[in-house]
Design a protein around this motif. Structure first.
Motif, PDB file in Angstrom:
ATOM      1  N   SER A   1       0.812  -1.182  -0.024  1.00 48.45           N
ATOM      2  CA  SER A   1       0.011   0.067  -0.131  1.00 48.45           C
ATOM      3  C   SER A   1       0.897   1.537   0.327  1.00 48.45           C
ATOM      4  N   THR A   2       0.557   2.145  -0.898  1.00 49.21           N
ATOM      5  CA  THR A   2       1.122   3.258  -0.787  1.00 49.21           C
ATOM      6  C   THR A   2       0.576   4.540   0.147  1.00 49.21           C
ATOM      7  N   GLN A   3      -0.585   3.856   1.118  1.00 45.11           N
ATOM      8  CA  GLN A   3      -1.236   4.870   1.870  1.00 45.11           C
ATOM      9  C   GLN A   3      -0.710   4.910   3.233  1.00 45.11           C
ATOM     10  N   SER A   4       0.383   4.005   3.661  1.00 41.99           N
ATOM     11  CA  SER A   4       0.808   4.014   4.754  1.00 41.99           C
ATOM     12  C   SER A   4       1.612   5.139   5.119  1.00 41.99           C
ATOM     13  N   THR A   5       1.567   5.835   6.233  1.00 47.96           N
ATOM     14  CA  THR A   5       2.468   7.246   6.412  1.00 47.96           C
ATOM     15  C   THR A   5       3.997   6.480   7.287  1.00 47.96           C
ATOM     16  N   ASP A   6       3.702   5.486   8.118  1.00 53.23           N
ATOM     17  CA  ASP A   6       4.862   4.900   8.677  1.00 53.23           C
ATOM     18  C   ASP A   6       5.224   3.458   8.059  1.00 53.23           C
ATOM     19  N   ILE A   7       6.759   3.367   7.812  1.00 56.53           N
ATOM     20  CA  ILE A   7       6.824   2.034   7.283  1.00 56.53           C
ATOM     21  C   ILE A   7       6.478   0.734   8.226  1.00 56.53           C
ATOM     22  N   GLU A   8       5.796   0.072   7.800  1.00 56.86           N
ATOM     23  CA  GLU A   8       5.359  -1.256   8.610  1.00 56.86           C
ATOM     24  C   GLU A   8       6.040  -2.433   7.702  1.00 56.86           C
ATOM     25  N   TYR A   9       7.007  -2.856   8.183  1.00 61.27           N
ATOM     26  CA  TYR A   9       7.517  -4.165   7.187  1.00 61.27           C
ATOM     27  C   TYR A   9       6.390  -5.250   7.074  1.00 61.27           C
ATOM     28  N   LEU A  10       6.550  -5.874   5.761  1.00 63.10           N
ATOM     29  CA  LEU A  10       5.541  -6.782   5.796  1.00 63.10           C
ATOM     30  C   LEU A  10       5.911  -8.085   6.699  1.00 63.10           C
ATOM     31  N   GLN A  11       4.682  -8.621   6.895  1.00 61.60           N
ATOM     32  CA  GLN A  11       4.683  -9.810   7.874  1.00 61.60           C
ATOM     33  C   GLN A  11       4.016 -11.112   6.972  1.00 61.60           C
ATOM     34  N   GLY A  12       4.769 -12.202   6.822  1.00 61.36           N
ATOM     35  CA  GLY A  12       3.976 -13.318   6.492  1.00 61.36           C
ATOM     36  C   GLY A  12       3.190 -14.220   7.496  1.00 61.36           C
ATOM     37  N   SER A  13       2.373 -14.919   7.268  1.00 57.14           N
ATOM     38  CA  SER A  13       1.635 -16.099   7.994  1.00 57.14           C
ATOM     39  C   SER A  13       1.643 -17.337   7.219  1.00 57.14           C
ATOM     40  N   VAL A  14       1.668 -18.550   8.008  1.00 53.97           N
ATOM     41  CA  VAL A  14       1.706 -19.725   7.100  1.00 53.97           C
ATOM     42  C   VAL A  14       1.121 -20.705   8.328  1.00 53.97           C
TER      43      VAL A  14
END
Length: 178
Positions: A152-165
């Motif tokens: 998303s380009t809407q985020s103001t802070d960088i929240e690194y992506l988390q994966g789930s399995v």
């Protein structure tokens, strides 16, 4: 009437939710970036024994293990996400049989001896001083789902992506390390 006897436990420390390390043989990149793991539920079925007045519950003889869920930080090259993706594609081969052969080839290149479908995993839980204390072994696990990733380009802070399995497995064991 039975009397309650209170004995002092040997260890008065509480279990920390941050003191763990998770490893799956087939997923070396996921192991390093694992941020959360759970110890899944176990359920024992029951049978109701009929009685003239009420049903009497009797313990069943089959255990049901809930899926194992992991979360992990996605590395910049998405190697950990791709490891799981390739394993799922190899198991499900949605387009052709060559996809399964590709998984087998990749495992042979890494000298993987755990087979095509299954892998074992382990979770080491540490003490309050971060010393290995408990070993949980997951036997014959395989992935059943991987969560999607939202960009998303809407985020103001960088929240690194988390994966789930999520994984299914045959069983798990709990052993003390000493």
């Amino acid at each position: 009437m039975a009397q309650l006897q209170r004995t002092m436990p040997e260890n008065l420390s509480f279990l920390s939710p941050t003191g763990f390390k998770f490893a799956i043989q087939k997923l070396p990149h996921v192991n390093y970036f694992c941020t959360s793991a759970d110890i899944p539920d176990i359920t024992l079925g029951q049978v109701d024994q009929e009685n003239l007045f009420i049903r009497i519950p009797v313990p069943g003889d089959k255990l049901a293990f809930s899926p194992l869920n992991l979360s992990f930080a996605i590395d910049e090259d998405m190697k950990n996400f791709k490891e799981i993706y390739d394993w799922l594609i190899g198991l499900g081969y949605p387009d052709n049989f060559e996809q399964r052969a590709n998984l087998q080839s990749a495992l042979q290149q890494r000298n993987e001896k755990s087979g095509l479908v299954y892998s074992d995993g382990s979770m080491i839980i540490t003490t309050a001083q971060y010393q290995p204390n408990i070993l949980i072994n997951f036997i014959d696990l395989y992935p059943i789902s991987i969560g999607g990733l939202e960009f998303s380009t809407q985020s103001t802070d960088i929240e690194y992506l988390q994966g789930s399995v999520s994984f299914n497995y045959r069983k798990y064991t709990i052993d003390f390390i000493k």
